[in-house]
Design a protein around this motif. Structure first.
Motif, PDB file in Angstrom:
ATOM      1  N   TYR A  83       6.221  -9.267 -26.740  1.00 18.08           N
ATOM      2  CA  TYR A  83       5.795  -8.058 -26.721  1.00 18.08           C
ATOM      3  C   TYR A  83       5.288  -7.947 -25.103  1.00 18.08           C
ATOM      4  O   TYR A  83       4.564  -8.788 -24.522  1.00 18.08           O
ATOM      5  CB  TYR A  83       4.355  -7.792 -27.563  1.00 18.08           C
ATOM      6  CG  TYR A  83       4.952  -7.443 -29.027  1.00 18.08           C
ATOM      7  CD1 TYR A  83       4.879  -6.060 -29.184  1.00 18.08           C
ATOM      8  CD2 TYR A  83       4.780  -8.354 -29.832  1.00 18.08           C
ATOM      9  CE1 TYR A  83       4.920  -5.627 -30.717  1.00 18.08           C
ATOM     10  CE2 TYR A  83       5.137  -8.076 -31.162  1.00 18.08           C
ATOM     11  CZ  TYR A  83       5.165  -6.511 -31.650  1.00 18.08           C
ATOM     12  OH  TYR A  83       5.563  -6.402 -32.855  1.00 18.08           O
ATOM     13  N   PHE A 105      -2.327  -7.987 -35.334  1.00 19.86           N
ATOM     14  CA  PHE A 105      -1.478  -6.688 -35.723  1.00 19.86           C
ATOM     15  C   PHE A 105      -0.274  -6.596 -34.834  1.00 19.86           C
ATOM     16  O   PHE A 105       0.730  -5.841 -35.382  1.00 19.86           O
ATOM     17  CB  PHE A 105      -2.340  -5.597 -35.036  1.00 19.86           C
ATOM     18  CG  PHE A 105      -3.482  -5.381 -35.851  1.00 19.86           C
ATOM     19  CD1 PHE A 105      -3.739  -5.071 -37.085  1.00 19.86           C
ATOM     20  CD2 PHE A 105      -4.867  -5.617 -35.022  1.00 19.86           C
ATOM     21  CE1 PHE A 105      -5.073  -4.923 -37.870  1.00 19.86           C
ATOM     22  CE2 PHE A 105      -6.095  -5.597 -35.668  1.00 19.86           C
ATOM     23  CZ  PHE A 105      -6.005  -5.076 -37.067  1.00 19.86           C
ATOM     24  N   LEU A 106       0.241  -7.549 -34.359  1.00 16.07           N
ATOM     25  CA  LEU A 106       1.477  -7.770 -33.570  1.00 16.07           C
ATOM     26  C   LEU A 106       2.395  -8.353 -34.645  1.00 16.07           C
ATOM     27  O   LEU A 106       2.168  -9.733 -34.806  1.00 16.07           O
ATOM     28  CB  LEU A 106       1.597  -8.365 -32.193  1.00 16.07           C
ATOM     29  CG  LEU A 106       0.563  -7.701 -31.253  1.00 16.07           C
ATOM     30  CD1 LEU A 106       0.768  -8.509 -29.874  1.00 16.07           C
ATOM     31  CD2 LEU A 106       0.784  -6.280 -30.986  1.00 16.07           C
ATOM     32  N   ASP A 109       6.632  -4.406 -36.001  1.00 18.38           N
ATOM     33  CA  ASP A 109       7.129  -3.107 -35.385  1.00 18.38           C
ATOM     34  C   ASP A 109       7.080  -3.278 -33.841  1.00 18.38           C
ATOM     35  O   ASP A 109       6.753  -4.172 -33.413  1.00 18.38           O
ATOM     36  CB  ASP A 109       5.399  -2.334 -35.535  1.00 18.38           C
ATOM     37  CG  ASP A 109       5.191  -2.189 -36.945  1.00 18.38           C
ATOM     38  OD1 ASP A 109       5.855  -1.287 -37.456  1.00 18.38           O
ATOM     39  OD2 ASP A 109       4.205  -2.649 -37.395  1.00 18.38           O
ATOM     40  N   THR A 112       3.154  -0.954 -31.053  1.00 20.28           N
ATOM     41  CA  THR A 112       2.027  -0.902 -31.629  1.00 20.28           C
ATOM     42  C   THR A 112       0.953  -0.588 -30.777  1.00 20.28           C
ATOM     43  O   THR A 112       0.701  -1.000 -29.612  1.00 20.28           O
ATOM     44  CB  THR A 112       1.475  -2.597 -31.921  1.00 20.28           C
ATOM     45  OG1 THR A 112       2.368  -3.124 -32.668  1.00 20.28           O
ATOM     46  CG2 THR A 112       0.355  -2.578 -32.782  1.00 20.28           C
ATOM     47  N   THR A 148      -0.974  -0.169 -25.495  1.00 24.59           N
ATOM     48  CA  THR A 148       0.372  -0.092 -26.359  1.00 24.59           C
ATOM     49  C   THR A 148       1.093  -1.416 -25.711  1.00 24.59           C
ATOM     50  O   THR A 148       1.546  -1.511 -24.924  1.00 24.59           O
ATOM     51  CB  THR A 148       1.358   1.112 -25.996  1.00 24.59           C
ATOM     52  OG1 THR A 148       0.298   2.254 -26.090  1.00 24.59           O
ATOM     53  CG2 THR A 148       2.512   1.020 -26.772  1.00 24.59           C
ATOM     54  N   TYR A 185       6.706   1.669 -35.431  1.00 22.42           N
ATOM     55  CA  TYR A 185       5.442   1.902 -34.708  1.00 22.42           C
ATOM     56  C   TYR A 185       4.272   1.437 -35.857  1.00 22.42           C
ATOM     57  O   TYR A 185       4.610   1.736 -37.119  1.00 22.42           O
ATOM     58  CB  TYR A 185       5.356   3.077 -33.935  1.00 22.42           C
ATOM     59  CG  TYR A 185       5.217   4.263 -34.791  1.00 22.42           C
ATOM     60  CD1 TYR A 185       4.139   4.656 -35.404  1.00 22.42           C
ATOM     61  CD2 TYR A 185       6.315   5.194 -34.872  1.00 22.42           C
ATOM     62  CE1 TYR A 185       3.926   5.871 -35.952  1.00 22.42           C
ATOM     63  CE2 TYR A 185       6.150   6.345 -35.587  1.00 22.42           C
ATOM     64  CZ  TYR A 185       5.227   6.727 -36.171  1.00 22.42           C
ATOM     65  OH  TYR A 185       5.161   7.877 -37.022  1.00 22.42           O
ATOM     66  N   LYS A 186       3.409   1.099 -35.236  1.00 23.29           N
ATOM     67  CA  LYS A 186       1.992   1.093 -35.938  1.00 23.29           C
ATOM     68  C   LYS A 186       0.798   1.432 -34.942  1.00 23.29           C
ATOM     69  O   LYS A 186       0.739   1.159 -33.813  1.00 23.29           O
ATOM     70  CB  LYS A 186       1.889  -0.429 -36.381  1.00 23.29           C
ATOM     71  CG  LYS A 186       0.563  -0.992 -37.014  1.00 23.29           C
ATOM     72  CD  LYS A 186       0.165  -2.150 -37.212  1.00 23.29           C
ATOM     73  CE  LYS A 186       1.398  -3.129 -38.113  1.00 23.29           C
ATOM     74  NZ  LYS A 186       1.144  -4.569 -38.101  1.00 23.29           N
ATOM     75  N   TYR A 187      -0.031   2.194 -35.615  1.00 25.65           N
ATOM     76  CA  TYR A 187      -1.339   2.476 -34.866  1.00 25.65           C
ATOM     77  C   TYR A 187      -2.347   1.734 -35.445  1.00 25.65           C
ATOM     78  O   TYR A 187      -2.708   1.549 -36.690  1.00 25.65           O
ATOM     79  CB  TYR A 187      -1.527   3.835 -35.424  1.00 25.65           C
ATOM     80  CG  TYR A 187      -3.067   4.411 -34.790  1.00 25.65           C
ATOM     81  CD1 TYR A 187      -3.457   4.268 -33.573  1.00 25.65           C
ATOM     82  CD2 TYR A 187      -3.845   5.124 -35.835  1.00 25.65           C
ATOM     83  CE1 TYR A 187      -4.694   4.668 -33.055  1.00 25.65           C
ATOM     84  CE2 TYR A 187      -5.148   5.493 -35.407  1.00 25.65           C
ATOM     85  CZ  TYR A 187      -5.504   5.387 -34.334  1.00 25.65           C
ATOM     86  OH  TYR A 187      -6.868   5.909 -33.637  1.00 25.65           O
ATOM     87  N   VAL A 188      -3.292   1.062 -34.702  1.00 29.71           N
ATOM     88  CA  VAL A 188      -4.591   0.427 -34.882  1.00 29.71           C
ATOM     89  C   VAL A 188      -5.458   1.168 -34.400  1.00 29.71           C
ATOM     90  O   VAL A 188      -5.712   1.282 -33.297  1.00 29.71           O
ATOM     91  CB  VAL A 188      -4.348  -1.121 -34.609  1.00 29.71           C
ATOM     92  CG1 VAL A 188      -5.672  -1.774 -34.739  1.00 29.71           C
ATOM     93  CG2 VAL A 188      -3.036  -1.766 -34.827  1.00 29.71           C
TER      94      VAL A 188
END
Length: 259
Positions: A83, A105-106, A109, A112, A148, A185-188
């Protein structure tokens, strides 16, 4: 073994901002990442600072470039992490534990993204983002680069930043990635980084250039743009109805359901 994260800092003649960014990264309690600094041959002492602190960097270079996006592309090419995160000079992490608390959280996706703390003069606020991204969203906003994480393979799939743009190449990248290539994608909903308003894209003098570059990008999205115009027109009509005194009175009297 390749690192999970590559953090890339782009700098040009922003020594004090660079020091702030480097300190923030150096003080992270999670340190299983590589750190790259790409400097555009600064003349304000930044190049000397980088050389004197080279032990803090896994990769660094100070040489002329054609702007921020070429510098960012240099960082992408040199990075080894799964990432990539761009934390450019002046930006910094929200606190010293933020990587340790959010590395979980990684996962699978491709993109992120987190919330961004924004500071403008004496005003500070947390900018939040939607769970679901759409073409209409990108017509009004973008994703926060300092908050991001982007999988390196995404750049291999869709290409890097358009270097002949001066302002909106990052916006174009996110628009293409989400709306054209449909990357995951993912939103935190947690703050990751702090951003200070005052860059090129927020300068009123660059507003015309920004709109010109956006117009060029949108040539590839003609069908989407037409649909969006219809949606905006319907939304304006709906908002006008909602604000109508007559409509409000009918709702209050129970003669019309709230909408």
């Amino acid at each position: 073994m390749k690192p999970k994260i590559s953090i890339i800092t782009v700098n040009y003649n922003n020594l004090e901002g660079l020091k702030k960014t480097v300190d923030s990264i150096k003080n992270q309690t999670y340190n299983e990442f590589e750190y790259l600094v790409i400097d555009g041959a600064s003349t304000d002492g930044s190049a000397e600072f980088i050389e004197n602190n080279k032990n803090n960097f896994d990769y660094y270079i100070s040489e002329p470039d054609n702007g921020v996006y070429q510098a960012m592309n240099k960082g992408i090419k040199a990075a080894n992490g799964e990432y990539l995160l761009f934390l450019n000079s002046g930006d910094h992490f929200f606190d010293n534990d933020v990587l340790k608390e959010n590395i979980q959280f990684l996962g699978d996706d491709n993109i992120t993204f987190f919330n961004l703390q924004v500071i403008e003069n004496n005003k500070t606020f947390i900018k939040e983002y939607p769970d679901t991204l759409s073409f209409s969203y990108f017509m009004e906003d973008t994703l926060p680069h300092p908050a991001t994480f982007i999988k390196r393979e995404v750049f291999q799939k869709i290409g890097m930043y358009k270097e002949d743009f001066k302002i909106v190449s990052d916006w174009k990248f996110f628009l293409d990635a989400i709306c054209k290539f449909n990357v995951s994608y993912k939103y935190v909903s947690k703050p990751l980084s702090t951003f200070y308003i005052g860059g090129m894209s927020s300068n009123p003098e660059n507003r015309i250039l920004k709109q010109s570059e956006k117009k060029e990008v949108l040539k590839d999205y003609t069908v989407y743009a037409q649909d969006l115009e219809d949606v905006i027109a319907y939304r304006k009509t709906l908002n006008n109805l909602r604000s109508s005194r007559t409509i409000k009175l009918l709702v209050k009297l129970g003669l019309l359901n709230k909408f």
